[in-house]
Write an enzyme that holds these catalytic residues in place. Structure first.
Site, PDB file in Angstrom:
ATOM      1  N   ARG A 195     -16.674  -8.631  -0.345  1.00 19.26           N
ATOM      2  CA  ARG A 195     -15.357  -8.293   0.175  1.00 19.26           C
ATOM      3  C   ARG A 195     -15.055  -9.158   1.397  1.00 19.26           C
ATOM      4  NH1 ARG A 195     -15.312  -6.266  -3.941  1.00 19.26           N
ATOM      5  NH2 ARG A 195     -14.787  -4.152  -4.614  1.00 19.26           N
ATOM      6  N   TYR A 245      -5.031   3.410  -7.541  1.00 20.17           N
ATOM      7  CA  TYR A 245      -4.564   3.066  -6.189  1.00 20.17           C
ATOM      8  C   TYR A 245      -3.818   1.730  -6.208  1.00 20.17           C
ATOM      9  CZ  TYR A 245      -4.811   1.060  -1.537  1.00 20.17           C
ATOM     10  OH  TYR A 245      -4.494   0.428  -0.368  1.00 20.17           O
ATOM     11  N   PHE A 290       3.081   2.606   6.106  1.00 23.47           N
ATOM     12  CA  PHE A 290       1.643   2.729   5.814  1.00 23.47           C
ATOM     13  C   PHE A 290       1.313   4.018   5.064  1.00 23.47           C
ATOM     14  CE2 PHE A 290       1.854   0.469   9.924  1.00 23.47           C
ATOM     15  CZ  PHE A 290       1.058  -0.635   9.669  1.00 23.47           C
TER      16      PHE A 290
END
Ligand code: UDP
Length: 325
Positions: free
Chosen positions: A219, A141, A73
């Site tokens: 989203r 990102y 992660f």
């Protein structure tokens, strides 16, 4: 199994560690604590402080612990930040992942579960989004995570390390013990809840001129416990490849704020701001593959339930992890 969780002091890592421990796995958390919190590490796990950017840190951890699998992660995660300061994202997310793969090769670890993102797809040509869509990231990102997937695929092909890419939609919610605490915070639900806590005057809505039902971005919000569950299922030998993880329901920014008003009983003032760089108008998952191949079965699909769990955690931890809770 013995599992090393890189980034296990962060939001999704802390909950995955908790659930791995609940299931009786032996867990080693490896985290730099640059953005994670020691208090977020389940006390049943062994903690090792280290930074993936330093080859020796991860190599010595893997050689000492010899885990059966790594769940990774550890990364910078803010889309907006990545569009202002791109290079640290490549250095940390991509460079760190290269060091991890090298260390896995050297230590003989043969299984990797990687925390990837729907941002690797960019603006999708159809909705809901399955894994056959082209990956064309539109933010630094997203690009950094996409590059990691590529590096790992070669590690799989040449070194036989089985790799799973879990592409999350919007992680949210909390367990009783562990929740979302970024510093500074940039995610919608915790920011809205900070307004309800009196820590902010209002929430800013980033753009209302998108082609969606009320003009604000859509989203797919997915409970952190459901996400953590997918990582545990992905540990099974033979599981490999990419999986999209979401509920298949999209909510607009305005709808999320409205649910937060209902859960908290606070009016939550909102103000319009210009669009945020790197945002796509709508991202909603088709998670059929995860359901059929992993046996994934999300339990907390209702947005109100998700927000309620986050609100409970924020009320119990008003200062996040800054106190020793
Ligand atoms: N958003 C917003 N105001 C905020 C933070 C986020 O309007 O203060 C919007 C953002 O533009 C996006 C959605 O909320 O459309 C979710 O953003 P978040 O940063 O939580 O997650 P992301 O989708 O970027 O991973």
């Amino acid at each position: 199994m013995k599992v090393l969780v890189a980034g296990g002091a962060g939001y999704i890592g802390s909950v995955t560690t908790e659930m791995l421990c609940d299931k009786g796995h032996e867990v080693v958390v490896f985290d730099s604590l640059e953005r994670g919190f020691q208090a977020a590490v389940d006390p049943r796990a062994k903690f090792m402080q280290g930074d993936l950017r330093y080859k020796e840190d991860i190599k010595s951890a893997l050689l000492a612990e010899r885990p059966d699998a790594v769940i990774h992660f550890a990364a910078y995660i803010e889309v907006g930040e990545s569009m202002k300061e791109p290079m640290p994202f490549f250095e940390n997310n991509v460079g760190g992942s290269m060091n991890l793969m090298n260390a896995m090769v050297e230590s003989g670890c043969k299984k990797l579960i990687f925390s990837s993102t729907c941002a690797t797809y960019g603006t999708p040509e159809r909705m809901p989004m399955d894994e056959t869509l082209p990956q064309l990231p539109e933010s630094v990102y997203g690009e950094s995570k996409y590059l990691c997937e590529h590096i790992f695929k070669w590690g799989e092909e040449i070194h036989g390390i089985e790799c799973v890419f879990l592409r999350y939609f919007n992680a949210c919610g909390a367990t009783e013990k562990y929740g979302e605490a970024h510093n500074p915070e940039s995610h919608l639900i915790p920011l809205v809840l900070q307004v309800a806590q009196g820590k902010r005057d209002k929430i800013f809505i980033f753009g209302d001129d998108y082609e969606t039902r009320d003009g604000t971005c859509v989203r797919d919000y997915i409970h952190i416990k459901d996400l953590a569950q997918a990582h545990i299922l992905a540990l099974k030998p033979g599981v490999r490849g990419g999986f999209n993880l979401g509920n298949g329901d999209g909510y607009t920014v305005k709808e999320v704020i409205e649910v937060c008003r209902k859960v908290t009983g606070h009016p939550i003032p909102a103000e319009l701001e210009p669009r945020r760089a790197g945002d796509c108008s709508a991202l909603v998952a088709d998670s059929t593959k995860a359901k059929t191949e992993l046996g994934w079965n999300p339990q907390f699909a209702d947005l109100k339930t998700i927000v309620q769990s986050a609100w409970n955690w924020h009320q119990a931890h008003p200062d996040g992890y800054t106190e020793s809770t």
